[in-house]
Design a protein around this motif. Structure first.
Motif, short mmCIF file in Angstrom:
data_model
loop_
_atom_site.label_atom_id
_atom_site.label_comp_id
_atom_site.label_asym_id
_atom_site.label_seq_id
_atom_site.Cartn_x
_atom_site.Cartn_y
_atom_site.Cartn_z
N MET A 18 0.84 -1.19 0.00
CA MET A 18 0.00 0.00 0.00
C MET A 18 0.88 1.24 0.00
O MET A 18 1.80 1.37 0.78
N THR A 19 0.62 2.16 -0.92
CA THR A 19 1.37 3.40 -0.96
C THR A 19 0.53 4.50 -0.33
O THR A 19 -0.69 4.51 -0.42
N SER A 20 1.20 5.42 0.31
CA SER A 20 0.48 6.54 0.90
C SER A 20 0.77 7.79 0.09
O SER A 20 1.84 7.94 -0.48
N HIS A 21 -0.20 8.65 0.04
CA HIS A 21 -0.07 9.90 -0.71
C HIS A 21 0.02 11.05 0.28
O HIS A 21 -0.82 11.18 1.15
N THR A 22 1.06 11.83 0.16
CA THR A 22 1.22 12.99 1.03
C THR A 22 0.62 14.19 0.32
O THR A 22 1.03 14.53 -0.79
N PRO A 23 -0.36 14.83 0.95
CA PRO A 23 -0.94 16.02 0.31
C PRO A 23 0.08 17.16 0.27
O PRO A 23 1.02 17.19 1.06
N ALA A 24 -0.12 18.05 -0.67
CA ALA A 24 0.69 19.26 -0.72
C ALA A 24 0.28 20.14 0.45
O ALA A 24 -0.90 20.33 0.72
N ARG A 25 1.26 20.65 1.16
CA ARG A 25 1.04 21.61 2.22
C ARG A 25 1.45 22.97 1.66
O ARG A 25 2.60 23.14 1.25
N VAL A 26 0.51 23.90 1.64
CA VAL A 26 0.76 25.20 1.03
C VAL A 26 0.64 26.28 2.09
O VAL A 26 -0.36 26.36 2.81
N CYS A 27 1.67 27.09 2.21
CA CYS A 27 1.66 28.21 3.14
C CYS A 27 1.99 29.47 2.34
O CYS A 27 2.82 29.45 1.43
N LEU A 35 -0.43 38.54 7.26
CA LEU A 35 -1.37 37.42 7.21
C LEU A 35 -0.64 36.20 6.66
O LEU A 35 0.01 36.27 5.61
N VAL A 36 -0.75 35.08 7.37
CA VAL A 36 -0.15 33.82 6.93
C VAL A 36 -1.28 32.82 6.76
O VAL A 36 -2.11 32.66 7.65
N GLY A 37 -1.34 32.19 5.60
CA GLY A 37 -2.36 31.19 5.33
C GLY A 37 -1.74 29.83 5.12
O GLY A 37 -0.57 29.71 4.73
N TYR A 38 -2.53 28.79 5.40
CA TYR A 38 -2.07 27.42 5.25
C TYR A 38 -3.25 26.56 4.80
O TYR A 38 -4.36 26.72 5.30
N TYR A 39 -2.99 25.66 3.87
CA TYR A 39 -3.98 24.65 3.50
C TYR A 39 -3.27 23.43 2.94
O TYR A 39 -2.08 23.48 2.62
N GLU A 40 -4.02 22.36 2.83
CA GLU A 40 -3.53 21.13 2.23
C GLU A 40 -4.42 20.81 1.03
O GLU A 40 -5.60 21.15 1.02
N THR A 41 -3.83 20.17 0.04
CA THR A 41 -4.56 19.78 -1.16
C THR A 41 -3.81 18.65 -1.85
O THR A 41 -2.60 18.53 -1.70
N ASP A 42 -4.53 17.85 -2.60
CA ASP A 42 -3.88 16.78 -3.36
C ASP A 42 -3.25 17.30 -4.64
O ASP A 42 -2.31 16.70 -5.15
N ASP A 43 -3.77 18.41 -5.17
CA ASP A 43 -3.26 18.96 -6.44
C ASP A 43 -3.47 20.47 -6.40
O ASP A 43 -4.55 20.96 -6.71
N ASP A 44 -2.43 21.19 -6.02
CA ASP A 44 -2.58 22.64 -5.87
C ASP A 44 -2.82 23.34 -7.20
O ASP A 44 -3.57 24.31 -7.27
#
Length: 127
Positions: free
Chosen positions: A1-10, A56-65
């Motif tokens: 099983m492979t795991s997918h790491t989401p993109a972390r965007v700041c 202002l600092v923003g952060y989100y995660e996504t599979d495909d930014d």
């Protein structure tokens, strides 16, 4: 099983000091239809943090930014929201959601623990 790491965007933006109170009020709460568009774009775990002086600092995660950016760039709701938000920021060329300054991630606890073979599992214990 492979795991997918989401993109972390700041990212960061600078709010005009004289508009801080109004900016905060506009996010308490955000339009429900804009919240739905953010989620539909694939962004999750999205937060905004306000520092001294209007930084202002923003952060989100996504599979495909790239796909999330493209979705929001075509969204009529996001276009209306960003048109209203643009006036709050210092020296911003373009829509805030498309022109924010990205920050480079240099450390992530989970990634380094995983690389060391000691990453926590879903239950919070080491694997």
């Amino acid at each position: 099983m492979t795991s997918h790491t989401p993109a972390r965007v700041c990212f960061e933006l600078q709010i005009k000091p004289e508009l801080l109170d109004e900016y905060i009020a506009r996010h308490t709460p955000v339009w429900p239809e804009m919240l739905a568009e953010i989620a539909a774009a694939g962004r999750r775990n999205y937060s905004l943090f306000l520092a001294e002086g209007g930084r202002l600092v923003g952060y989100y995660e996504t599979d495909d930014d790239d796909a999330a950016q493209a979705y929001l760039a075509q969204s009529e709701v996001a276009a209306r929201w960003e048109a209203e938000m643009g006036r709050f920021f210092v020296d911003l060329a373009g829509r805030p959601d498309q022109a924010a300054t990205p920050l480079t991630e240099i450390f992530n606890l989970h990634d380094q623990l995983a690389a060391a073979g000691d990453a926590p599992t879903e239950e919070g214990t080491a694997s």
